[in-house]
Enzyme design. Structure first.
Site, PDB file in Angstrom:
ATOM      1  N   SER A 182       0.836  -1.193   0.000  1.00  0.00           N
ATOM      2  CA  SER A 182       0.000   0.000   0.000  1.00  0.00           C
ATOM      3  C   SER A 182       0.880   1.255   0.000  1.00  0.00           C
ATOM      4  CB  SER A 182      -0.945  -0.037   1.205  1.00  0.00           C
ATOM      5  OG  SER A 182      -1.940   0.950   1.104  1.00  0.00           O
ATOM      6  N   ASP A 207      -8.676  -6.235  -5.105  1.00  0.00           N
ATOM      7  CA  ASP A 207      -8.242  -4.932  -4.584  1.00  0.00           C
ATOM      8  C   ASP A 207      -8.702  -3.843  -5.546  1.00  0.00           C
ATOM      9  OD1 ASP A 207      -6.953  -2.681  -3.634  1.00  0.00           O
ATOM     10  OD2 ASP A 207      -4.970  -3.599  -3.528  1.00  0.00           O
ATOM     11  N   HIS A 238      -8.070  -5.084  -0.639  1.00  0.00           N
ATOM     12  CA  HIS A 238      -6.754  -4.467  -0.418  1.00  0.00           C
ATOM     13  C   HIS A 238      -6.071  -5.004   0.838  1.00  0.00           C
ATOM     14  CE1 HIS A 238      -3.615  -1.477  -0.641  1.00  0.00           C
ATOM     15  NE2 HIS A 238      -3.905  -1.043   0.576  1.00  0.00           N
TER      16      HIS A 238
END
Length: 365
Positions: free
Chosen positions: A148, A313, A346
């Site tokens: 991320s 995601d 995610h």
């Protein structure tokens, strides 16, 4: 080699830091944790870059929540990032609230910086990490690993210091923040700033804007999940009741879950830090910093890359990982890429994943 040990773990005082904004932070502190042992020639160091709401406690107990490290499944003896072989470093990012300089830190006048703290970028975070690596006496990193926002830092590490790393692992990330993601962040920031307790960011003598920060966390948390995962976990099931209340309490399990996430978050995070870090992510565009050509960011690099995405995601979809891979290919970099299947969206990179563990272990091994 180490700094001072305190409630935030080990904290190193690293002098001034020049920022992309043109301002200079007069005194940089970086809080960090280490795992494993640095070998004699200092060639086994692995830097872990954390995501927006994470911290330096990747594989150790969090001092505020008492919970185990957020990447305990990835880091440790015999694990994919094997502390029997690697010296693992994880530092709290610039702008955060767990010991590294940020809006909660004291300014030169003895009061918290609050909103006087200069606006920062992902590149500024990386420069702060590089000063820490210098402080530890390490010239070159065996690997930099992150998911991320951590993946953004990994990319920026190679763009700024290609001569200082051998391997890079970029998980569930992107080379720039999309308009959709900027929009979600703006909703969160406005929720914080609309809280009467925010008081222009000067709330350190009174009540924190907990309600606004909780709403910001709730909105963001939705983006970390997938529709399939939410449906499987909650569906339209009611929360502790047999019928709808015909009111505005948490009728549905998913409502209760989000409220819990928001309430738990405010106990360990600072509202102003949330503003600063989300703004740094929104400003991130690696191509823009290199004449509009992403491949130029990696030109001449000798770093080996591993890029991983997840099929559910939608915050940083596979298409954005492929964009990174195409740019690396265009720059002649060595890169491996895989899209993993997961129902968890995610957040999959933070959860136990035998496939991800196998990939990271194989790449670093």
């Amino acid at each position: 080699m180490n700094g001072d040990r305190g409630a935030a773990g080990t904290v190193a005082s690293l002098g001034e830091l020049g920022l992309d904004s043109g301002e200079t932070l007069p005194a940089l502190d970086v809080a960090y944790e280490t795992y494993g042992t640095l070998n004699e020639d200092r060639s086994n160091a692995v830097l872990i870059c954390h995501a927006l709401t994470m911290d330096q406690y990747a594989a150790s107990t969090h001092p505020v929540t008492g919970k185990p490290g957020w990447w305990l499944g990835m880091i440790g003896p015999g694990k994919p990032i094997d502390t029997n072989r690697a010296f693992v470093i994880c530092s709290n990012v610039l702008g955060s609230c767990l010991g590294t300089s940020g809006p909660t830190s004291m300014a030169p006048d003895g009061a918290p910086w609050a909103m006087r703290f200069p606006v920062i970028t992902i590149a500024d975070m990386v420069r702060a990490q590089a000063k820490l690596i210098d402080h530890l006496g390490i010239d070159r990193l065996h690997a930099v690993v992150g998911g991320s926002m951590g993946g953004m830092q990994v990319l920026n590490w190679d763009a700024l210091y290609p001569e200082r790393l051998d391997n890079a692992v970029v998980i569930a990330s992107a080379a720039r923040h999309s308009a959709q993601n900027i929009a979600f962040h703006e909703v969160g920031r406005q929720a914080i700033m609309a809280d009467p307790n925010w008081n222009g960011g000067d709330y350190h003598r009174g009540e924190a804007p907990s309600a606004g920060l909780a709403v910001a966390r709730m909105a963001a948390h939705i983006t970390y999940l997938s529709e399939a995962g939410l449906t499987e976990k909650f569906g339209r099931r009611l929360q502790d009741r047999d019928a709808k209340s015909f009111g505005f309490d948490a009728d549905f399990q998913v409502e209760s879950y989000l409220r819990h996430q928001g309430i738990a978050f405010v106990d360990r995070f600072d509202a102003n830090s949330y503003l600063y870090i989300t703004r740094a992510m929104d400003y991130f565009d690696l191509a823009e910093a290199h004449g509009g050509k992403l491949a130029a960011a990696f030109e001449g690099t000798s770093t080996r890359f591993c890029v991983v995405s997840f099929d559910t995601d939608w915050l940083y979809p596979t298409s954005e990982s492929r964009e990174i891979v195409h740019a690396l290919n265009a720059a002649g970099a060595e890169v491996s890429f895989v899209e993993l299947s997961s129902p968890f969206g995610h957040d999959a990179f933070l959860l136990e994943s035998p496939e991800l563990n196998r990939i990271v272990a194989g790449f670093l091994g």
